[in-house]
Design a protein around this motif. Structure first.
Motif, PDB file in Angstrom:
ATOM      1  N   SER A  98      20.840 -13.993  15.040  1.00  0.00           N
ATOM      2  CA  SER A  98      21.238 -12.196  14.326  1.00  0.00           C
ATOM      3  C   SER A  98      19.945 -11.783  14.155  1.00  0.00           C
ATOM      4  CB  SER A  98      22.299 -12.462  14.133  1.00  0.00           C
ATOM      5  OG  SER A  98      23.073 -11.889  13.129  1.00  0.00           O
ATOM      6  N   HIS A  99      20.706 -11.630  13.002  1.00  0.00           N
ATOM      7  CA  HIS A  99      18.959 -11.447  11.753  1.00  0.00           C
ATOM      8  C   HIS A  99      18.156 -12.015  11.911  1.00  0.00           C
ATOM      9  CE1 HIS A  99      21.508 -14.564   9.283  1.00  0.00           C
ATOM     10  NE2 HIS A  99      19.984 -14.155   8.127  1.00  0.00           N
ATOM     11  N   THR A 100      17.983 -13.494  11.635  1.00  0.00           N
ATOM     12  CA  THR A 100      16.877 -14.294  11.127  1.00  0.00           C
ATOM     13  C   THR A 100      15.934 -14.168  12.482  1.00  0.00           C
ATOM     14  OG1 THR A 100      17.962 -15.773  10.901  1.00  0.00           O
ATOM     15  CG2 THR A 100      15.852 -16.573  11.178  1.00  0.00           C
ATOM     16  N   ALA A 101      16.503 -13.844  13.659  1.00  0.00           N
ATOM     17  CA  ALA A 101      15.590 -13.067  14.909  1.00  0.00           C
ATOM     18  C   ALA A 101      14.997 -12.045  14.740  1.00  0.00           C
ATOM     19  CB  ALA A 101      16.476 -13.175  16.125  1.00  0.00           C
ATOM     20  N   VAL A 102      15.372 -10.592  13.787  1.00  0.00           N
ATOM     21  CA  VAL A 102      14.736  -9.041  14.355  1.00  0.00           C
ATOM     22  C   VAL A 102      13.186  -9.533  13.644  1.00  0.00           C
ATOM     23  CG1 VAL A 102      15.102  -7.298  13.253  1.00  0.00           C
ATOM     24  CG2 VAL A 102      17.424  -8.246  13.886  1.00  0.00           C
ATOM     25  N   PRO A 103      12.948 -10.056  12.484  1.00  0.00           N
ATOM     26  CA  PRO A 103      11.325  -9.926  12.406  1.00  0.00           C
ATOM     27  C   PRO A 103      10.709 -10.695  13.327  1.00  0.00           C
ATOM     28  CG  PRO A 103      12.219 -10.878  10.826  1.00  0.00           C
ATOM     29  CD  PRO A 103      13.437 -10.968  11.492  1.00  0.00           C
ATOM     30  N   PHE A 104      10.950 -11.577  13.991  1.00  0.00           N
ATOM     31  CA  PHE A 104      10.658 -12.319  15.352  1.00  0.00           C
ATOM     32  C   PHE A 104      10.187 -11.549  16.527  1.00  0.00           C
ATOM     33  CE2 PHE A 104      11.441 -15.595  13.094  1.00  0.00           C
ATOM     34  CZ  PHE A 104      10.298 -17.202  12.891  1.00  0.00           C
ATOM     35  N   CYS A 105      11.721 -10.834  16.651  1.00  0.00           N
ATOM     36  CA  CYS A 105      10.975  -9.964  17.776  1.00  0.00           C
ATOM     37  C   CYS A 105      10.705  -8.782  18.057  1.00  0.00           C
ATOM     38  CB  CYS A 105      12.781  -9.337  18.743  1.00  0.00           C
ATOM     39  SG  CYS A 105      13.714 -10.726  19.039  1.00  0.00           S
ATOM     40  N   LEU A 106      10.047  -8.166  16.972  1.00  0.00           N
ATOM     41  CA  LEU A 106      10.045  -7.192  16.084  1.00  0.00           C
ATOM     42  C   LEU A 106       8.033  -7.421  16.673  1.00  0.00           C
ATOM     43  CD1 LEU A 106      12.177  -4.678  13.418  1.00  0.00           C
ATOM     44  CD2 LEU A 106      11.555  -4.060  16.110  1.00  0.00           C
ATOM     45  N   LEU A 107       7.889  -8.378  16.023  1.00  0.00           N
ATOM     46  CA  LEU A 107       6.268  -8.841  15.729  1.00  0.00           C
ATOM     47  C   LEU A 107       5.718  -9.491  16.544  1.00  0.00           C
ATOM     48  CD1 LEU A 107       6.685 -10.381  11.492  1.00  0.00           C
ATOM     49  CD2 LEU A 107       5.452  -8.129  13.004  1.00  0.00           C
ATOM     50  N   ALA A 108       6.867 -10.000  17.781  1.00  0.00           N
ATOM     51  CA  ALA A 108       6.352 -10.193  18.771  1.00  0.00           C
ATOM     52  C   ALA A 108       5.490  -9.906  19.938  1.00  0.00           C
ATOM     53  CB  ALA A 108       7.667 -11.157  19.857  1.00  0.00           C
ATOM     54  N   LYS A 109       6.484  -7.903  19.909  1.00  0.00           N
ATOM     55  CA  LYS A 109       5.871  -7.573  20.832  1.00  0.00           C
ATOM     56  C   LYS A 109       4.616  -6.973  20.159  1.00  0.00           C
ATOM     57  CE  LYS A 109       8.183  -5.491  23.433  1.00  0.00           C
ATOM     58  NZ  LYS A 109       8.955  -5.593  24.910  1.00  0.00           N
ATOM     59  N   PRO A 110       3.714  -6.874  19.283  1.00  0.00           N
ATOM     60  CA  PRO A 110       1.996  -6.143  19.156  1.00  0.00           C
ATOM     61  C   PRO A 110       1.485  -7.196  19.593  1.00  0.00           C
ATOM     62  CG  PRO A 110       3.294  -5.822  17.607  1.00  0.00           C
ATOM     63  CD  PRO A 110       4.719  -6.292  18.301  1.00  0.00           C
ATOM     64  N   PHE A 111       2.282  -8.871  19.817  1.00  0.00           N
ATOM     65  CA  PHE A 111       1.164  -9.924  20.521  1.00  0.00           C
ATOM     66  C   PHE A 111       1.321  -9.804  22.194  1.00  0.00           C
ATOM     67  CE2 PHE A 111       1.812 -11.645  15.927  1.00  0.00           C
ATOM     68  CZ  PHE A 111       0.549 -11.390  15.947  1.00  0.00           C
ATOM     69  N   GLY A 112       2.332  -9.178  22.442  1.00  0.00           N
ATOM     70  CA  GLY A 112       2.127  -9.217  24.338  1.00  0.00           C
ATOM     71  C   GLY A 112       3.653 -10.005  24.417  1.00  0.00           C
ATOM     72  N   ALA A 113       4.206 -10.485  23.560  1.00  0.00           N
ATOM     73  CA  ALA A 113       5.264 -11.556  24.381  1.00  0.00           C
ATOM     74  C   ALA A 113       6.421 -10.746  24.799  1.00  0.00           C
ATOM     75  CB  ALA A 113       5.514 -12.382  22.948  1.00  0.00           C
ATOM     76  N   LYS A 114       7.208 -11.299  25.466  1.00  0.00           N
ATOM     77  CA  LYS A 114       8.002 -10.675  26.333  1.00  0.00           C
ATOM     78  C   LYS A 114       9.394 -11.254  24.474  1.00  0.00           C
ATOM     79  CE  LYS A 114       6.587  -9.274  30.633  1.00  0.00           C
ATOM     80  NZ  LYS A 114       6.576  -8.214  30.660  1.00  0.00           N
ATOM     81  N   VAL A 115      10.348 -10.324  24.385  1.00  0.00           N
ATOM     82  CA  VAL A 115      11.824 -10.123  24.193  1.00  0.00           C
ATOM     83  C   VAL A 115      12.352 -10.070  24.652  1.00  0.00           C
ATOM     84  CG1 VAL A 115      12.899  -9.307  22.318  1.00  0.00           C
ATOM     85  CG2 VAL A 115      10.987  -9.482  22.470  1.00  0.00           C
ATOM     86  N   VAL A 116      13.485 -11.546  25.245  1.00  0.00           N
ATOM     87  CA  VAL A 116      15.511 -11.672  25.471  1.00  0.00           C
ATOM     88  C   VAL A 116      16.120 -11.745  24.060  1.00  0.00           C
ATOM     89  CG1 VAL A 116      15.813 -13.119  27.117  1.00  0.00           C
ATOM     90  CG2 VAL A 116      13.733 -13.145  27.610  1.00  0.00           C
TER      91      VAL A 116
END
Length: 162
Positions: A98-116
């Motif tokens: 839940s909340h723990t994942a939010v920073p990872f998902c938001l910050l992963a996008k600029p690195f070109g990572a897909k978010v599932v």
């Protein structure tokens, strides 16, 4: 962290408790990918380092001043997420919330990572605040109940993890 195995790198991130239990149902992915499992460091999760490739972030704040503590925890976890993303360089971030994942998902996008994002099994009829934040940027948004498709129009229903 593990050495490079030539497999695609993924980060699997979730809060502890039920979100972690759901993530561990996806153990078959652990062998297929160079994975890093990220969750909150609590008494219940400390021993996971013996079985999995792990990284830990700050747990949910409890007690007085929860709003201030939550903000401080969010800032710390965002910094930790950035460091982990730079070190691991995943092709995808997979989360059950839940909340723990939010920073990872938001910050992963600029690195070109897909978010599932896999919406929690506990979400049968109502939306989730953390999922709502990530829904617009998710490359794949999975729900575990068909009736959740009315709340998340671009979601995919593929059944439950359990």
């Amino acid at each position: 962290m593990k050495k490079n195995t030539g497999k695609k790198k993924i980060i699997m991130v979730c809060s502890d408790g039920g979100h972690l239990a759901q993530m561990l149902e996806l153990k078959e992915l652990f062998d297929r990918y160079d994975y890093l499992l990220v969750t909150e460091k609590t008494a219940a999760t400390e021993n996971l380092v013996n079985s999995y490739n792990m990284a830990y972030v700050q747990p949910r704040p409890e007690g007085k001043n929860r709003k201030l503590s939550f903000f401080i925890s969010l800032v710390k976890n965002s910094w930790m997420a950035l460091k982990i993303l730079i070190q691991h360089r995943p092709k995808a971030v997979i989360t059950t919330g839940s909340h723990t994942a939010v920073p990872f998902c938001l910050l992963a996008k600029p690195f070109g990572a897909k978010v599932v994002w896999i919406l929690s099994f506990a979400r049968i009829n109502s939306k989730a605040a953390s999922a709502n934040l990530i829904y617009p940027i998710a490359d794949k948004f999975i729900v575990q109940w068909p009736q959740m498709l009315k709340h998340y129009k671009k979601a995919v229903y593929i059944g439950s993890i359990y």
